[in-house]
Design a protein around this motif. Structure first.
Motif, PDB file in Angstrom:
ATOM      1  N   UNK A 163       0.830  -1.209   0.000  1.00 11.80           N
ATOM      2  CA  UNK A 163       0.000   0.000   0.000  1.00 11.80           C
ATOM      3  C   UNK A 163       0.861   1.254   0.000  1.00 11.80           C
ATOM      4  N   UNK A 164       1.894   1.273   0.831  1.00  5.95           N
ATOM      5  CA  UNK A 164       2.803   2.423   0.881  1.00  5.95           C
ATOM      6  C   UNK A 164       3.478   2.642  -0.476  1.00  5.95           C
ATOM      7  N   UNK A 165       3.945   1.559  -1.072  1.00  9.26           N
ATOM      8  CA  UNK A 165       4.649   1.663  -2.354  1.00  9.26           C
ATOM      9  C   UNK A 165       3.728   2.169  -3.457  1.00  9.26           C
ATOM     10  N   UNK A 166       2.503   1.655  -3.512  1.00 11.37           N
ATOM     11  CA  UNK A 166       1.564   2.074  -4.557  1.00 11.37           C
ATOM     12  C   UNK A 166       1.110   3.515  -4.352  1.00 11.37           C
ATOM     13  N   UNK A 167       0.864   3.905  -3.105  1.00 11.47           N
ATOM     14  CA  UNK A 167       0.490   5.296  -2.829  1.00 11.47           C
ATOM     15  C   UNK A 167       1.605   6.255  -3.221  1.00 11.47           C
ATOM     16  N   UNK A 168       2.831   5.897  -2.867  1.00  9.22           N
ATOM     17  CA  UNK A 168       3.980   6.746  -3.183  1.00  9.22           C
ATOM     18  C   UNK A 168       4.164   6.840  -4.698  1.00  9.22           C
ATOM     19  N   UNK A 226      -2.053   4.366   5.000  1.00  7.15           N
ATOM     20  CA  UNK A 226      -0.663   4.517   4.581  1.00  7.15           C
ATOM     21  C   UNK A 226      -0.413   5.767   3.741  1.00  7.15           C
ATOM     22  N   UNK A 227      -1.460   6.412   3.253  1.00 12.84           N
ATOM     23  CA  UNK A 227      -1.273   7.561   2.358  1.00 12.84           C
ATOM     24  C   UNK A 227      -0.528   8.721   3.015  1.00 12.84           C
ATOM     25  N   UNK A 228      -0.838   9.092   4.274  1.00  8.90           N
ATOM     26  CA  UNK A 228      -0.082  10.201   4.889  1.00  8.90           C
ATOM     27  C   UNK A 228       1.416   9.942   4.948  1.00  8.90           C
ATOM     28  N   UNK A 229       1.822   8.699   5.246  1.00  3.91           N
ATOM     29  CA  UNK A 229       3.250   8.389   5.299  1.00  3.91           C
ATOM     30  C   UNK A 229       3.875   8.468   3.909  1.00  3.91           C
ATOM     31  N   UNK A 230       3.132   8.055   2.882  1.00  2.00           N
ATOM     32  CA  UNK A 230       3.636   8.180   1.511  1.00  2.00           C
ATOM     33  C   UNK A 230       3.817   9.650   1.146  1.00  2.00           C
ATOM     34  N   UNK A 275       8.248  14.365   0.635  1.00  3.95           N
ATOM     35  CA  UNK A 275       9.078  15.502   1.063  1.00  3.95           C
ATOM     36  C   UNK A 275      10.550  15.082   1.090  1.00  3.95           C
ATOM     37  N   UNK A 276      10.810  13.867   1.563  1.00  5.54           N
ATOM     38  CA  UNK A 276      12.175  13.349   1.586  1.00  5.54           C
ATOM     39  C   UNK A 276      12.701  13.146   0.166  1.00  5.54           C
ATOM     40  N   UNK A 277      11.849  12.596  -0.707  1.00  6.56           N
ATOM     41  CA  UNK A 277      12.208  12.431  -2.116  1.00  6.56           C
ATOM     42  C   UNK A 277      12.538  13.784  -2.737  1.00  6.56           C
ATOM     43  N   UNK A 289      15.276  17.811  11.020  1.00  9.00           N
ATOM     44  CA  UNK A 289      16.011  16.701  11.630  1.00  9.00           C
ATOM     45  C   UNK A 289      15.388  16.218  12.930  1.00  9.00           C
ATOM     46  N   UNK A 290      14.580  17.058  13.573  1.00 10.37           N
ATOM     47  CA  UNK A 290      14.003  16.706  14.871  1.00 10.37           C
ATOM     48  C   UNK A 290      12.554  16.241  14.749  1.00 10.37           C
ATOM     49  N   UNK A 291      11.761  16.971  13.941  1.00  9.62           N
ATOM     50  CA  UNK A 291      10.335  16.679  13.829  1.00  9.62           C
ATOM     51  C   UNK A 291      10.048  15.762  12.643  1.00  9.62           C
ATOM     52  N   UNK A 292       8.800  15.322  12.538  1.00  5.52           N
ATOM     53  CA  UNK A 292       8.366  14.583  11.365  1.00  5.52           C
ATOM     54  C   UNK A 292       8.437  15.505  10.149  1.00  5.52           C
ATOM     55  N   UNK A 293       8.633  14.940   8.942  1.00  7.27           N
ATOM     56  CA  UNK A 293       8.856  15.780   7.757  1.00  7.27           C
ATOM     57  C   UNK A 293       7.791  16.854   7.528  1.00  7.27           C
ATOM     58  N   UNK A 294       6.486  16.504   7.708  1.00  9.80           N
ATOM     59  CA  UNK A 294       5.449  17.507   7.439  1.00  9.80           C
ATOM     60  C   UNK A 294       5.540  18.671   8.420  1.00  9.80           C
TER      61      UNK A 294
END
Length: 435
Positions: free
Chosen positions: A93-98, A244-248, A253-255, A400-405
């Motif tokens: 699910x994560x891979x397809x959403x991403x 899983x969509x929010x994590x994707x 952002x990392x990408x 570096x400290x918080x979650x990406x969003x």
């Protein structure tokens, strides 16, 4: 594509060991045996190794490493913990959403436009944030990358040698008159691994248990397919896709940060090598990574192993490329040899795999330290204004400290407050070019 022995040898050691670094995760979290875990790592590395050849991106591709802790936390939540079928479905699910996010932004061209209009101070914040996060991770107690704790003598020696060989100006100057030193430096990170591996054996920090076998690829692939592929275990339910969509989205952002970092690195190196023009195409990078994530999600799902850039290796390969055409004809000679021209056959050689097994923490640590150093130097070169530099540092700390969003939100607020909203407005020449 010309063959480069030095790049291929360090690719075997560094890419091989790093590609296997997640094998313990596959076994402990997903219930795979050693052979299945190595086969999964082989599929991940194969997709990475073929990327540059099929799509033409001048990047050394790798993992979205900062996302891996988020992924592990996601699949060890109560809803998935201990249920390996649900865990693999969550990975798919994560891979397809991403992939969906990447392909939509790639086809529409929105991803490339976003990357172009982002101001340097914000780019610098993202890149410096990656540097700080890498430094923090490599020194974190109990982390798999903390080789300083796991093998303090051999690990520290290996990291220091790799860092010095990659970046030391005095050593590079000395190598101009010393042919033997230039030859050693030409092998990149390999000498550091050889020295650390040898010292670790004598200090007892590295234990070698060589298995003189060939991996039964057919048997391990069949059993992995039966345990992991959605064609066998079923496709992820709608609830898993939604969860899983929010994590994707966060991983995008990392990408985005990796694409920005890779482009800035290449543009700086391009000034030295005007004889080979490297084409940067953000839409193509989106599509290439999206397609790889779709394939990975249906044959060997473990999210975050299909990214656009391996920063530590990119800087090593680019450094050799900038030394001139007599040293390296094309950047693709170096990338091709490092990734064994798209065929990471070393994974089927269990003597080689088990030889590298003790060096996995060292490979991960070297990758993170080189990434941190390269990102830090690149980020600091992007801005000259003192206020922008301060805003960039605060943004980097937030990433570096918080979650990406949350890091994204803090960065926008800080830069807007300290530097003004005008830094986010594209210059006229950019708007004319887009039209």
């Amino acid at each position: 594509m010309r063959f480069s022995l030095s790049d291929m040898l360090q690719g075997f050691a560094v890419a091989g060991a790093t590609g296997l670094a997640l094998v313990p995760y596959f076994m402990a979290l997903l219930g795979l045996n050693f052979e299945e875990a190595v086969t999964m790592a082989m599929f991940h590395s194969t997709l990475i190794s073929f990327s540059w050849m099929f799509f033409g991106d001048p990047y050394a591709p790798g993992w979205l490493t900062p996302a891996i802790p988020f992924v592990v936390a996601f699949i060890t939540a109560p809803a998935y913990l201990g249920d390996h079928v649900s865990q693999f479905q969550a990975m798919t699910a994560l891979s397809l959403n991403f992939a969906f996010i990447l392909i939509v932004l790639g086809v529409t061209g929105l991803g490339a436009k976003i990357i172009k209009i982002v101001p340097n101070v914000f780019k610098g914040g993202i890149i410096l944030g990656a540097a700080i996060a890498a430094f923090l991770r490599v020194t974190k107690d109990g982390d798999a990358a903390n080789v300083f704790q796991l093998a303090p003598i051999a690990g520290t020696l290996g990291v220091v040698i790799c860092l010095v060989f990659a970046f030391s100006k005095p050593l590079q100057a000395l190598a101009i008159d010393k042919k033997w030193l230039a030859t050693i430096l030409g092998f990149g990170l390999l000498p550091g691994f050889v020295i650390a591996g040898s010292v670790g054996y004598f200090t007892g920090e590295f234990q070698y248990n060589i298995r003189w076998e060939i991996l039964d690829v057919v048997a391990s692939t069949t059993s992995l397919w039966e345990k992991a592929s959605p064609f066998v275990i079923g496709w992820p339910p709608i609830e898993t896709l939604m969860a899983s969509f929010p994590l994707a989205l966060i991983t995008y952002i990392l990408f985005f940060g990796d694409v920005v970092t890779g482009n800035e690195m290449i543009e700086q190196a391009q000034a030295t090598r005007t004889d080979e023009k490297l084409e940067l195409n953000a839409s193509r990078a989106h599509m290439a990574t999206g397609i790889r994530n779709i394939i990975m999600g249906i044959i060997a799902p473990f999210f975050a192993t299909q990214g656009v850039l391996w920063t530590g290796i990119q800087v090593v390969l680019l450094k050799k490329w900038t030394q001139g055409r007599d040293k390296l004809d094309s950047i693709f000679d170096s990338i091709g040899s490092f990734y064994a021209f798209g065929l990471p056959f070393l994974f089927i050689l269990l003597p080689f795999v088990t030889l590298l097994e003790p060096l996995l923490p060292l490979a991960l640590a070297v990758t993170l330290v080189l990434t941190a150093f390269a990102c830090a130097t690149l980020a600091l070169s992007l801005v000259n204004d003192a206020t922008e530099r301060g805003a960039m540092v605060i943004t980097a700390m937030a990433f570096s400290i918080f979650e990406p969003w949350l890091g994204l939100l803090v960065g926008i607020i800080v830069i807007a407050a300290l530097c003004g909203f005008q830094v986010f407005i594209p210059k006229k020449e950019i708007l004319v070019k887009e039209k």
